[in-house]
Design a protein around this motif. Structure first.
Motif, PDB file in Angstrom:
ATOM      1  N   THR A   1       4.492  -0.783  -2.756  1.00  0.00           N
ATOM      2  CA  THR A   1       4.093  -2.230  -2.671  1.00  0.00           C
ATOM      3  C   THR A   1       2.834  -2.035  -1.410  1.00  0.00           C
ATOM      4  N   ASP A   2       2.216  -3.059  -0.938  1.00  0.00           N
ATOM      5  CA  ASP A   2       1.277  -3.091   0.286  1.00  0.00           C
ATOM      6  C   ASP A   2       1.857  -2.441   1.638  1.00  0.00           C
ATOM      7  N   THR A   3       3.416  -2.509   1.875  1.00  0.00           N
ATOM      8  CA  THR A   3       3.793  -2.013   3.075  1.00  0.00           C
ATOM      9  C   THR A   3       4.914  -1.195   2.813  1.00  0.00           C
ATOM     10  N   GLN A   4       5.514  -0.922   1.466  1.00  0.00           N
ATOM     11  CA  GLN A   4       6.758  -0.296   1.381  1.00  0.00           C
ATOM     12  C   GLN A   4       6.606   0.794   0.211  1.00  0.00           C
ATOM     13  N   LEU A   5       7.451   1.847   0.295  1.00  0.00           N
ATOM     14  CA  LEU A   5       7.951   2.710  -0.740  1.00  0.00           C
ATOM     15  C   LEU A   5       9.343   2.494  -1.119  1.00  0.00           C
ATOM     16  N   LEU A   6       9.577   1.987  -2.562  1.00  0.00           N
ATOM     17  CA  LEU A   6      10.729   1.582  -2.980  1.00  0.00           C
ATOM     18  C   LEU A   6      11.294   2.900  -3.676  1.00  0.00           C
TER      19      LEU A   6
END
Lengths: 133, 231
Positions: free
Chosen positions: A48-53
């Motif tokens: 996402t814009d801020t995370q790696l899931l």
């Protein structure tokens, strides 16, 4: 690091414990990773814009013994805090194990997360297996 | 309604497939618009802050300069008084009064500008908070969207394999079998290393003439037979 770069690095890497990775980016931009210590339950990586899931689909609701569904949900809530680096959850009809990392997480830490998640998957499924069909 | 509540409602309503809206497009647009508005407001606020700050610094410098002049004229007035030049002292005193009035006016203006600068700083901080809050909300939506994407491939696989029961058990068994196999191979590797190390030690002992296998040549057999014959 883009998911393509990550796939390239993962495919070329072997951990000290001898774990290897098969990583492929799908057309819809999901990086599917098979760890050699658990190649039955791949880990899907998305950004996402801020995370790696990091998401491992575990089983579907249809695979739970219907009369055991509440028990299963309760057990998952109980064990979730005890699982290192991962949590359990549900996405649609699929129960998942997932971890979230910041986008600037180092490659070494991503490797660690993947190894731990692959192990966690087996631990969780061993506990839950008696409640599945 | 918070975004998280929206998401829960959508999921309960069955929005679990890729492409299905987690929150309605309107809510996304509003959030996006709020972020853009707040960013524009911050840019404008920062521009006016820069010009206000410049005026504030200029006024401060002018007030300081006026106060310097006042001090200067005060010493001159005292010198005029010392010289018994009352007329000149009055003139200087009047000048001082003018300068004091001007300094007071500029000080008040400076104070008012300082308040405005503080207000703009507060406004910027508050807008930045709004942006961060809205970005976190958007992140929640994007997370659920990415989760849908990451889970959808596997869900299709589940559907295909659901015909066979015990999918998880069978998969678990296969993984365990592979892990046991791997552990066995590791153990075998260790055993090989151990036994080759032990062979190496035996050779060293033999070479040093120590141990059971140290001397098994024909010569020793002949010696033994001769000893038997003598006996």
């Amino acid at each position: 690091m883009s998911l393509n770069d990550l796939a390239f690095k993962l495919n070329a890497h072997t951990t000290d414990e001898g774990t290897r990775f098969d990583a492929v980016v799908s057309e819809d931009g999901v990086l599917e990773v098979f760890c050699s210590n658990n190649d039955e339950f791949p880990i899907n990586l998305v950004k996402t814009d801020t995370q790696l899931l990091a998401i491992t689909p575990l089983f579907s609701v249809a695979e739970v013994q219907p009369e055991k569904l509440n028990e299963l949900n309760e057990e998952l809530l109980f064990i979730s805090p005890a699982i290192p680096l991962s949590s359990v959850g549900r996405q649609g009809d699929t129960y998942i194990l997932f971890g979230a990392m910041a986008l600037n997480t180092t490659f070494e830490n991503i490797i660690h997360e993947l190894e731990v998640q692959a192990e966690n998957t087996l631990d969780v499924l061993e506990v839950i297996e008696p409640l599945l069909v | 309604m918070s975004i998280l509540k929206n998401i829960l409602t959508a999921i309960r309503g069955g929005a679990s497939e890729v492409g299905e809206a987690v929150v309605d497009a309107n809510a996304m647009r509003i959030l996006g618009q709020e972020i853009r508005d707040a960013e524009t407001a911050i840019t404008k606020a920062k521009q006016s802050l820069t010009s206000l700050k410049a005026s504030e610094i200029k006024l401060k410098r002018e007030v300081n300069s006026l106060q310097q002049d006042i001090t200067d004229y005060e010493s001159k007035a005292l010198k005029a008084l010392e010289a018994n030049n009352e007329g000149l002292a009055v003139e200087v005193a009047n000048r001082i009064a003018e300068l004091e009035a001007e300094a007071a006016e500029k000080s008040a203006e400076h104070a008012s500008l300082s308040v405005q600068v503080d207000k703009i700083n507060i406004l910027i901080r508050s807008r930045e908070k709004t942006i961060q809050k809205n970005k976190r909300e958007l992140e929640k939506i994007k997370t659920v969207e990415q989760l849908q994407k990451a889970t959808s491939t596997m869900s299709t696989n589940f559907a295909a394999t659901n015909a066979s029961e015990h999918r998880v058990s069978a998969a678990l068994e296969r993984v365990k079998a592979k892990q046991t196999n791997w552990e066995d191979r590791m153990e075998a590797g260790e055993w090989m290393t151990d036994s080759s190390q032990s062979d190496e030690l035996d050779s060293k002992l033999k070479a040093a003439g120590i141990g059971a296998g140290a001397d098994t040549g024909g010569a020793s057999v002949l010696e033994r037979l001769k000893a038997k014959q003598a006996g």
